[in-house]
Design an enzyme around this catalytic site. Sequence first.
Site, PDB file in Angstrom:
ATOM      1  N   LYS A 177       0.738  -1.081   0.098  1.00 37.98           N
ATOM      2  CA  LYS A 177      -0.115  -0.131   0.099  1.00 37.98           C
ATOM      3  C   LYS A 177       1.202   1.354  -0.001  1.00 37.98           C
ATOM      4  O   LYS A 177       1.795   1.312   0.866  1.00 37.98           O
ATOM      5  CB  LYS A 177      -1.042   0.055   1.136  1.00 37.98           C
ATOM      6  CG  LYS A 177      -1.779   1.115   1.287  1.00 37.98           C
ATOM      7  CD  LYS A 177      -2.602   1.306   2.678  1.00 37.98           C
ATOM      8  CE  LYS A 177      -3.520   2.723   2.511  1.00 37.98           C
ATOM      9  NZ  LYS A 177      -2.684   3.659   2.867  1.00 37.98           N
ATOM     10  N   GLU A 253       9.609   0.356  10.891  1.00 38.52           N
ATOM     11  CA  GLU A 253      10.662   1.489  10.667  1.00 38.52           C
ATOM     12  C   GLU A 253       9.992   2.840  10.972  1.00 38.52           C
ATOM     13  O   GLU A 253       9.132   3.341   9.981  1.00 38.52           O
ATOM     14  CB  GLU A 253      11.313   1.158   9.186  1.00 38.52           C
ATOM     15  CG  GLU A 253      12.595   1.939   9.109  1.00 38.52           C
ATOM     16  CD  GLU A 253      12.825   3.236   9.139  1.00 38.52           C
ATOM     17  OE1 GLU A 253      13.008   4.205  10.098  1.00 38.52           O
ATOM     18  OE2 GLU A 253      12.299   3.786   8.079  1.00 38.52           O
ATOM     19  N   CYS A 287      13.805  10.178   8.079  1.00 38.35           N
ATOM     20  CA  CYS A 287      13.685   9.799   9.556  1.00 38.35           C
ATOM     21  C   CYS A 287      15.213   9.615   9.952  1.00 38.35           C
ATOM     22  O   CYS A 287      15.307   9.684  11.161  1.00 38.35           O
ATOM     23  CB  CYS A 287      13.004   8.269   9.429  1.00 38.35           C
ATOM     24  SG  CYS A 287      13.846   6.951   8.298  1.00 38.35           S
ATOM     25  N   GLU A 383       9.965  14.658  16.143  1.00 37.41           N
ATOM     26  CA  GLU A 383      10.264  14.938  14.777  1.00 37.41           C
ATOM     27  C   GLU A 383       9.690  15.895  13.983  1.00 37.41           C
ATOM     28  O   GLU A 383       8.437  15.923  14.020  1.00 37.41           O
ATOM     29  CB  GLU A 383       9.821  13.157  14.115  1.00 37.41           C
ATOM     30  CG  GLU A 383      10.576  13.118  12.812  1.00 37.41           C
ATOM     31  CD  GLU A 383      10.586  11.701  12.322  1.00 37.41           C
ATOM     32  OE1 GLU A 383      11.331  11.252  11.692  1.00 37.41           O
ATOM     33  OE2 GLU A 383       9.288  11.123  12.596  1.00 37.41           O
TER      34      GLU A 383
END
Length: 480
Positions: A177, A253, A287, A383
């Site tokens: 997806k 992840e 990331c 983040e």
Amino acid sequence: MAVKRLLIDGRLVETGRTFSSLNPATGEVLGEAPDATVADAEAAVEAARRAFDTTRWATDREFRVKCLNQLYQALNKHKEDLRELTIAEVGAPRVSTHGAGLDEPIELVRYYADLVAGLPETEELGEIEVRGQRHRRWVEKLPAGVVTAITAYNYPTQLALAKLAPALAAGCTVVLKGAPDTPLITLALGELIASDTEIPPGVVNVLTSSEIAVGEVLTTHPGVDMVTFTGSTPTGRKIMAAASETVKKVFLELGGKSAMIVLDDADFGLAAMVASFTICSHSGQGCAITSRMLVPRAHHDAIVEQVAAMLGQVRYGDPSDADNYMGPLISERQRDKVDAMVKRAVEAGATLVTGGEKVDPGYYYKPTLLSNVDPSSEVAQEEVFGPVLAVIPFDDDDDAVRIANDSIYGLSGGVYGADQERALSVARRIRTGTIGVNGGAWFAPDAPFGGFKQSGIGREMGVAGLEEFQERKTLAVVVA
């Protein structure tokens, strides 16, 4: 641009509805993607289940290697078309598509084809004696089963192929997806699989959807054995909880808040340059990007001045222009989030040295530098996923390690220092899955990538990346 199609059970199919993919450099509609329904998701899982249970895919390694090599050839054949689509849909600068944006991910397919072809499928444990008889024991490595792979928008080809290639090499079947912000590039992979390879129907299914319920099907369906997801930590927590109902294998992840530590004997100019261009890499939408720069307190102001000068040299704008190093953020929503975090950081006491501005048209945000950042503040802990570098002062090596590890994340990082042994000693104390010393580059197909703590579970790439998609079965027979 023509409407692309889903890949379900070997057929390229359209749906009765679509959603728009925008060009982040302009904000204009780039194309339409099929908006998969819950029924489409269920059909894809059922096709993957059937392909795993009834075809030779899981057991015929030679055939899998052949198909992976066909996919590798197809990706290279259509590489330039994929490059232009990546630039237009992802906002990836042209230069980045020659690295992690496109070219390097394609090499993952060949790496796993070669790797699985040469790895032994069994591991001998030797014989033991039990009740007067000799018993031979061994371990067989088997595919995990049906995998749902859910990817993020920032590096859609890297994230898709880092899951797809090892999963297929291991003998799994997959429902992939794509991210709603970058559906077209993921659908293009499905079209290549359907047209240019002998991968059997149902082995790979590719979906795009704007419906949250579709993701819920993929993480809870009883026909799914494993879920692999790349994205934010909050979403990863939800996926882990959803998969727990059927005790699926989960590979995550997730986010990062990586620190670059500049020791007092480092080349400050080099560190400033690396920090500046790293935070602007793909507009900070990575990331593993080092978004915290930890510097000796006595040299804080001098280093900040050097970083600000370097950020002023970063060219940004139209990602199709090869002279531009930085492109736009993915969406207006993401740009608003970044801008709001910068404003809150200043309100909390950080100094805005440069940047902190939106640039139109498109979703551009100026390279931004914040100094004197409190290590416990939001911008130092959460983040940002934008071109925002937070400079944090430290007192000594122990203080630098403490600040670097004071995070829920543990994905990556870097250490700079003239004394390499000292720099390595500091690096070994940082609880992250990857770290570079004095610019050491760890990113490659054979290097495991993943994080500690809430940066995820498991490793992508390398032998470890293949093993994530395998189960081990221990067998024994009486030999005497």
